[in-house]
Design a protein around this motif. Structure first.
Motif, short mmCIF file in Angstrom:
data_model
loop_
_atom_site.label_atom_id
_atom_site.label_comp_id
_atom_site.label_asym_id
_atom_site.label_seq_id
_atom_site.Cartn_x
_atom_site.Cartn_y
_atom_site.Cartn_z
N ARG A 46 -13.77 -26.16 -12.18
CA ARG A 46 -15.26 -26.68 -13.08
C ARG A 46 -14.48 -27.18 -14.26
N LYS B 56 -22.81 -28.20 -8.29
CA LYS B 56 -23.89 -27.38 -8.04
C LYS B 56 -24.12 -26.36 -9.18
N GLN B 57 -23.07 -25.55 -9.24
CA GLN B 57 -22.99 -24.65 -10.30
C GLN B 57 -23.31 -25.21 -11.77
N THR C 12 -11.58 -30.71 -1.09
CA THR C 12 -12.55 -31.59 -0.23
C THR C 12 -14.13 -31.90 -1.12
N SER C 13 -14.60 -32.91 -0.74
CA SER C 13 -15.96 -33.15 -1.52
C SER C 13 -16.78 -31.92 -1.19
N GLY C 14 -16.96 -31.08 -0.37
CA GLY C 14 -17.92 -29.97 -0.36
C GLY C 14 -17.40 -28.88 -1.30
N GLN C 15 -16.16 -28.72 -1.72
CA GLN C 15 -15.73 -28.00 -2.27
C GLN C 15 -16.18 -28.36 -3.89
N TYR D 193 -18.52 -30.41 -4.30
CA TYR D 193 -20.18 -30.18 -4.40
C TYR D 193 -20.67 -28.76 -4.96
N HIS D 194 -19.91 -27.90 -4.42
CA HIS D 194 -20.18 -26.34 -4.70
C HIS D 194 -20.12 -26.17 -6.21
N HIS D 195 -18.77 -26.81 -6.90
CA HIS D 195 -18.82 -26.63 -8.24
C HIS D 195 -19.82 -27.32 -9.07
N HIS E 14 -14.27 -21.30 -14.49
CA HIS E 14 -13.28 -21.61 -13.28
C HIS E 14 -12.72 -22.80 -13.78
#
Length: 172
Positions: A103, A137-138, A128-131, A133-135, A100
């Motif tokens: 990433r 995490k992976q 966003t910070s949420g987005q 953190y999603h990346h 991605h």
């Protein structure tokens, strides 16, 4: 090559020599200038070939200082059989984590000028910070990143050279 002045037998013999030379080239190891040292030698390949019997193997090695000052000296070699006897698809998750653009940029920024999710948010590149953190995490699950405490992340030294060699492979 002109065959006009040759007899039929001479033309056949010349063609047989050319075919034999082409066959020999086809079975010769491929050695490219891009992989050679300044003096034209393939020192890494020569070293690998001296250590691993046929059918050979692969080698990754590097000595790198990242833009943020981290040092990574790393090498790994494996026999070819280890790969051909394995299921390539088992590596899909680790490769997919890098698949991605955001990433890849996160990894790049963490090796250059960012330490935290807040640093990454501040660039405006990643949403966003949420987005983010999603990346992260992976990338962390696949081993490309690790948490170093205090909300900071880094590319482990043992992953810097494999990451750069993966990018090098894509550039080929």
């Amino acid at each position: 090559m002109y065959y006009v002045a040759m007899s039929h037998d001479e033309r056949i013999a010349a063609l047989e020599r050319r075919v034999a030379a082409l066959e020999e080239q086809r079975h010769a190891p491929v050695e490219t200038e891009a992989g050679s040292g300044a003096d034209g030698t393939l020192w890494a390949l020569d070293g690998l070939r001296s250590r691993l019997p046929e059918p050979g193997g692969v080698l990754m090695a590097g000595s790198v200082q990242t833009p943020n000052g981290a040092n990574a000296r790393w090498q790994m070699a494996a026999p070819a059989e280890a790969f051909f006897d394995s299921d390539f698809a088992e590596r899909a998750e680790a490769l997919s984590a890098l698949g991605h653009p955001a990433r890849l940029r996160i990894v790049q920024r963490l090796m250059s000028d960012a330490d935290t999710v807040q640093d990454l948010v501040g660039t405006g590149e990643f949403g966003t910070s949420g987005q983010i953190y999603h990346h992260i995490k992976q990338l962390t699950a696949a081993g490309w990143l690790r948490s170093v405490g205090g909300g900071r992340y880094e590319v482990p030294a043992a992953r810097v050279v494999p990451l750069l060699t993966t990018l090098l492979a894509v550039d080929r």
